[in-house]
Design a protein around this motif. Sequence first.
Motif, short mmCIF file in Angstrom:
data_model
loop_
_atom_site.label_atom_id
_atom_site.label_comp_id
_atom_site.label_asym_id
_atom_site.label_seq_id
_atom_site.Cartn_x
_atom_site.Cartn_y
_atom_site.Cartn_z
N ALA A 178 0.82 -1.20 0.00
CA ALA A 178 0.00 0.00 0.00
C ALA A 178 0.86 1.26 0.00
O ALA A 178 0.39 2.34 -0.33
N ARG A 179 2.13 1.11 0.32
CA ARG A 179 3.02 2.25 0.43
C ARG A 179 3.78 2.53 -0.86
O ARG A 179 4.47 3.53 -0.96
N HIS A 180 3.68 1.63 -1.83
CA HIS A 180 4.45 1.78 -3.06
C HIS A 180 3.53 1.73 -4.27
O HIS A 180 2.53 1.01 -4.30
N ARG A 181 3.89 2.51 -5.27
CA ARG A 181 3.18 2.49 -6.55
C ARG A 181 4.04 1.75 -7.56
O ARG A 181 5.22 2.05 -7.71
N ILE A 182 3.43 0.79 -8.25
CA ILE A 182 4.13 0.01 -9.26
C ILE A 182 3.56 0.36 -10.63
O ILE A 182 2.34 0.28 -10.84
N VAL A 183 4.43 0.76 -11.54
CA VAL A 183 4.01 1.12 -12.90
C VAL A 183 4.66 0.13 -13.87
O VAL A 183 5.86 0.19 -14.12
N PRO A 184 3.89 -0.84 -14.41
CA PRO A 184 4.47 -1.77 -15.39
C PRO A 184 4.87 -1.02 -16.66
O PRO A 184 4.15 -0.15 -17.13
N LEU A 185 6.03 -1.37 -17.20
CA LEU A 185 6.52 -0.71 -18.41
C LEU A 185 6.48 -1.63 -19.63
O LEU A 185 5.98 -1.25 -20.69
N VAL A 186 7.02 -2.82 -19.50
CA VAL A 186 7.10 -3.69 -20.67
C VAL A 186 7.41 -5.12 -20.24
O VAL A 186 8.03 -5.35 -19.20
N ARG A 187 6.91 -6.05 -21.02
CA ARG A 187 7.32 -7.46 -20.89
C ARG A 187 8.40 -7.71 -21.92
O ARG A 187 8.15 -7.62 -23.13
N GLU A 188 9.62 -7.99 -21.46
CA GLU A 188 10.74 -8.21 -22.38
C GLU A 188 11.01 -9.71 -22.49
O GLU A 188 11.40 -10.35 -21.52
N PRO A 189 10.81 -10.30 -23.68
CA PRO A 189 11.07 -11.73 -23.82
C PRO A 189 12.54 -12.06 -23.57
O PRO A 189 13.43 -11.25 -23.82
N LEU A 190 12.77 -13.27 -23.08
CA LEU A 190 14.11 -13.79 -22.90
C LEU A 190 14.35 -14.86 -23.95
O LEU A 190 13.55 -15.78 -24.10
N ASP A 191 15.42 -14.71 -24.69
CA ASP A 191 15.77 -15.66 -25.74
C ASP A 191 17.00 -16.46 -25.35
O ASP A 191 17.77 -16.05 -24.49
N VAL A 192 17.19 -17.58 -26.03
CA VAL A 192 18.38 -18.39 -25.82
C VAL A 192 19.51 -17.82 -26.67
O VAL A 192 19.36 -17.66 -27.89
N ALA A 193 20.61 -17.48 -26.02
CA ALA A 193 21.78 -16.97 -26.73
C ALA A 193 22.74 -18.12 -27.00
O ALA A 193 23.12 -18.88 -26.09
#
Length: 315
Positions: free
Chosen positions: A157-172
Motif C-alpha cells: 500500500a506504500r508503493h506504486r508500481i508502474v508496469p513498463l514492458v514485458r521483455e522476452p528472454l531468448d536463448v543466446a
Amino acid sequence: MDVQRLRVLCELADRGSVTAVAAALSFTPSAISQQLKALADEVGLPLTEPAGRGLRLTAAGQALVGEAEHVLAALARAEAAVGRLRTTPQGIVRMALFPSGARLLLAGLLQRVSAIDGVELQVKDVDMPPSAVPTLAADYDVVLTHRDEHREPQRSARHRIVPLVREPLDVALPPRHPLARHRRLRLEQLADEPWISVEVGWPIDDVLRSLTTLTGTRPRIVQRINDFSVTEELVAAGVGVALLPRWSTDDRGGRRLLMRELAGVRAARVVEVVMRESVAERPAVRAVVEALQDTVRAVTQPGRLALGSRDTTAS
C-alpha cells in the motif's frame, strides 16, 4: 500527529534500524529515538519493540506505517497541485535502475529528460535482486526494476508500481552452435547444454527455475555471472548458452551471438517502476516516468531492435 515523526516511522519500516534512519535523514540516532518515542506517546501504543540489537515494528507500528504513507502521499499531491501552477515541473529526481535496463533505456531517457526545463535526473545503476527494491525506493525517487513474469510483484500500500514492458528472454548461442539452424528451440533440445545463469534469487535465475518447474528439464549451470555483457562474451566464446533479454543484448546482427526464441514455454522479465506513494505525485517524478514510458515505446516498437538485428535462419 506530527508529519515528520510519521516520516521517521516509515523510514524505520524501510531501513530496519535507527542508525540507518538517522544517516538517511541527517539526524543523530538519539534524535530519531526521541521522535519515535514522542510518536508512540501521541498514539498511546508502543510502535516498536526490541529485536536482537535493533528494533522492529509492533502490530500498531505496522498499521500506522500503512496509513502514514497515505498521509505523506496526500501532502505530495498537495505540493503537486501547487507545482502544477508552474509552467514546468521543477527539481531533482533520483533514479536507480538495473544495469541491463540502463543499457537499453538510459541514453534515450536522458535525452528526453534534458528537454524538460527545470528537471534534473540523477541516476545510479544498481545490481538489484527483487528483495532490495523496497530499500532502494527509500533512497531513490524512482526505481526501475525487473522480475520473472511468473513471480507476483511485491505489492504494498506504500508503493506504486508502474508496469513498463514485458521483455522476452531468448536463448543466446555462439554463432556456429549445432542448434543454430533452428529458429526456435525447445528446452529438451538444450537439456545437455552448459548454461550460464545469474546468482540465485535474481530474475534470470528465477526464470530458469520456473522453466524447470514447468517442463521438468533441469539446466546444468556451469557459471553464475550477473553482468550480462560478460555473459555475452562467454556465450560468444562457446563457454555455454544463456537466457538473455531480447532488446538489450548486443548480438551484432548475429555475428557475435545468435538469439533464438524458446518454443512451448513463456520466458520473459517484466520491467516496472517502483516508487513510494509519497513521491509518485511530484510533477518532476511524473515527468520522468512519462519520459521513461516514451523511451520504452521507442526501443520496443515493432520492427525496432535495440542493439542488433536478429538472424532468422529457418529450422
